[in-house]
Design a protein around this motif. Structure first.
Motif, PDB file in Angstrom:
ATOM      1  N   MET A  14      53.919   1.443 125.235  1.00 39.25           N
ATOM      2  CA  MET A  14      52.724   1.344 124.407  1.00 39.25           C
ATOM      3  C   MET A  14      53.123   0.880 123.011  1.00 39.25           C
ATOM      4  O   MET A  14      54.070   1.408 122.419  1.00 39.25           O
ATOM      5  N   LEU A  15      52.399  -0.095 122.503  1.00 39.28           N
ATOM      6  CA  LEU A  15      52.671  -0.597 121.167  1.00 39.28           C
ATOM      7  C   LEU A  15      52.200   0.418 120.131  1.00 39.28           C
ATOM      8  O   LEU A  15      51.038   0.809 120.113  1.00 39.28           O
ATOM      9  N   THR A  16      53.118   0.876 119.305  1.00 42.71           N
ATOM     10  CA  THR A  16      52.824   1.818 118.232  1.00 42.71           C
ATOM     11  C   THR A  16      53.189   1.180 116.900  1.00 42.71           C
ATOM     12  O   THR A  16      54.263   0.607 116.758  1.00 42.71           O
ATOM     13  N   GLN A  17      52.282   1.286 115.922  1.00 42.72           N
ATOM     14  CA  GLN A  17      52.491   0.639 114.629  1.00 42.72           C
ATOM     15  C   GLN A  17      52.167   1.625 113.502  1.00 42.72           C
ATOM     16  O   GLN A  17      51.077   2.210 113.481  1.00 42.72           O
ATOM     17  N   GLU A  18      53.094   1.824 112.588  1.00 44.22           N
ATOM     18  CA  GLU A  18      52.798   2.631 111.407  1.00 44.22           C
ATOM     19  C   GLU A  18      52.200   1.739 110.332  1.00 44.22           C
ATOM     20  O   GLU A  18      52.665   0.623 110.100  1.00 44.22           O
ATOM     21  N   ILE A  19      51.148   2.233 109.676  1.00 37.37           N
ATOM     22  CA  ILE A  19      50.526   1.490 108.582  1.00 37.37           C
ATOM     23  C   ILE A  19      50.426   2.397 107.364  1.00 37.37           C
ATOM     24  O   ILE A  19      50.308   3.618 107.484  1.00 37.37           O
ATOM     25  N   ARG A  20      50.446   1.791 106.181  1.00 38.28           N
ATOM     26  CA  ARG A  20      50.382   2.566 104.950  1.00 38.28           C
ATOM     27  C   ARG A  20      49.261   2.101 104.019  1.00 38.28           C
ATOM     28  O   ARG A  20      48.958   2.762 103.024  1.00 38.28           O
ATOM     29  N   THR A  21      48.645   0.954 104.319  1.00 39.20           N
ATOM     30  CA  THR A  21      47.578   0.420 103.466  1.00 39.20           C
ATOM     31  C   THR A  21      46.441  -0.108 104.321  1.00 39.20           C
ATOM     32  O   THR A  21      46.606  -0.372 105.515  1.00 39.20           O
ATOM     33  N   MET A  22      45.292  -0.296 103.683  1.00 39.72           N
ATOM     34  CA  MET A  22      44.150  -0.884 104.377  1.00 39.72           C
ATOM     35  C   MET A  22      44.460  -2.309 104.805  1.00 39.72           C
ATOM     36  O   MET A  22      44.041  -2.753 105.876  1.00 39.72           O
ATOM     37  N   ASP A  23      45.194  -3.046 103.971  1.00 34.32           N
ATOM     38  CA  ASP A  23      45.569  -4.414 104.336  1.00 34.32           C
ATOM     39  C   ASP A  23      46.377  -4.434 105.628  1.00 34.32           C
ATOM     40  O   ASP A  23      46.155  -5.279 106.502  1.00 34.32           O
ATOM     41  N   GLU A  24      47.309  -3.504 105.772  1.00 31.48           N
ATOM     42  CA  GLU A  24      48.117  -3.450 106.995  1.00 31.48           C
ATOM     43  C   GLU A  24      47.261  -3.104 108.199  1.00 31.48           C
ATOM     44  O   GLU A  24      47.471  -3.644 109.291  1.00 31.48           O
ATOM     45  N   LEU A  25      46.275  -2.212 108.009  1.00 29.39           N
ATOM     46  CA  LEU A  25      45.358  -1.884 109.103  1.00 29.39           C
ATOM     47  C   LEU A  25      44.586  -3.123 109.546  1.00 29.39           C
ATOM     48  O   LEU A  25      44.488  -3.424 110.739  1.00 29.39           O
ATOM     49  N   LEU A  26      44.036  -3.858 108.581  1.00 33.51           N
ATOM     50  CA  LEU A  26      43.238  -5.032 108.903  1.00 33.51           C
ATOM     51  C   LEU A  26      44.090  -6.128 109.541  1.00 33.51           C
ATOM     52  O   LEU A  26      43.647  -6.811 110.481  1.00 33.51           O
ATOM     53  N   GLN A  27      45.317  -6.293 109.074  1.00 30.02           N
ATOM     54  CA  GLN A  27      46.207  -7.296 109.669  1.00 30.02           C
ATOM     55  C   GLN A  27      46.538  -6.937 111.118  1.00 30.02           C
ATOM     56  O   GLN A  27      46.542  -7.808 111.996  1.00 30.02           O
ATOM     57  N   PHE A  28      46.802  -5.671 111.370  1.00 33.69           N
ATOM     58  CA  PHE A  28      47.104  -5.240 112.735  1.00 33.69           C
ATOM     59  C   PHE A  28      45.899  -5.458 113.638  1.00 33.69           C
ATOM     60  O   PHE A  28      46.013  -5.946 114.770  1.00 33.69           O
ATOM     61  N   MET A  29      44.705  -5.117 113.118  1.00 29.24           N
ATOM     62  CA  MET A  29      43.491  -5.273 113.927  1.00 29.24           C
ATOM     63  C   MET A  29      43.192  -6.755 114.178  1.00 29.24           C
ATOM     64  O   MET A  29      42.725  -7.116 115.265  1.00 29.24           O
TER      65      MET A  29
END
Length: 262
Positions: A14-29
């Motif tokens: 399963m792909l797991t990704q740690e994010i620390r900012t809203m920008d990182e969340l939006l980029q991942f999505m």
């Protein structure tokens, strides 16, 4: 031979990704949208170590009393509710139970990653030591894997009603629906469900969802505990506040206390 191909076939990657900012969340999505399109569901959990099992399955005692809970709720709710659901509308009754905090065989999902991030981080004051997470599910692929095709059923569809029937009646199982998990969409006339873009998975199985989903069906976004406050404040800037997620007078008051620092 690659490390992935050397693993047993039963192991789920399963792909797991740690994010620390809203920008990182939006980029991942954005990356997931490019792969799946817009049909993705999200579930926020305040503790990233938690599993994807519905609340009724989190203890043996709960499982043993499921039918007592559902029938007692039905009896009492009909006496005080002006327009209760129809007697055999099991989906509506279970949705009502879920709404008011009783354990059920359903898991809540949202069509909005921001709503899910809110649920993951709203308790930041009490859970700063815990990493949170947002699960991302491709519901059509789950249904296809479980033998339902890629259609997303409404929660009041006949198949969904049959999936929920064992929660009310003893030994009433369609053998084709035993040990299945179904993704379905909410159709209830409920403002909170509408605000939260609510959907559900119905679990007629004790299998954990993360143990059966293939690598293109389920993803996990980790939000470090130390970043929960940042996310909840960023979400407020986007208009994702308590009174938006929970549209009632109590949470309007809570928003105003936060806004004015009282």
């Amino acid at each position: 031979m690659s490390a992935k191909s050397a693993l047993p076939e039963s192991v789920i990657i399963m792909l797991t990704q740690e994010i620390r900012t809203m920008d990182e969340l939006l980029q991942f999505m954005n990356g997931l949208y490019d792969k799946h399109g817009s049909r993705l569901w999200y579930r926020g959990q305040e503790d990233a170590a938690g599993t994807l099992i519905p609340s009724i399955q989190r203890s043996k005692r709960r499982l043993n009393v499921e039918r007592y809970i559902t029938n007692d709720f039905y009896i009492r709710a009909r006496q005080i509710t002006e327009n209760p659901p129809a007697k055999h509308n099991y989906a509506a009754w279970v949705s009502l139970m879920q709404h008011y905090g009783l354990p059920t065989r359903m898991l809540d999902w949202s069509e909005s990653p921001l709503i899910a991030a809110f649920f993951a981080t709203e308790t930041y004051r009490a859970t700063e030591s815990l990493d949170a997470c947002v699960w991302v599910l491709a519901p059509d692929l789950l249904n296809e894997r479980e033998g339902f095709g890629r259609c997303i059923y409404p929660i009041d569809a006949d198949t969904t009603q049959e999936m929920l029937l064992p929660a009310f009646k003893h030994n009433h199982h369609n053998p084709e629906l035993v040990d299945r998990i179904l993704a379905c969409s909410s159709t209830e006339n409920n403002l909170r469900m509408y605000s939260q873009h609510a959907n559900f998975t119905v679990h007629n199985s004790l299998r954990h969802l993360e143990d059966i989903c293939q690598d293109n069906m389920l993803y996990k976004i980790i939000i470090p505990g130390s970043r929960k406050e940042y996310f909840i404040k960023s979400l407020r800037a986007f208009g994702i506040t308590e009174s938006f997620v929970y549209p009632d007078l109590e949470h309007i008051s809570s928003d105003l206390r936060d806004q004015y620092g009282i």
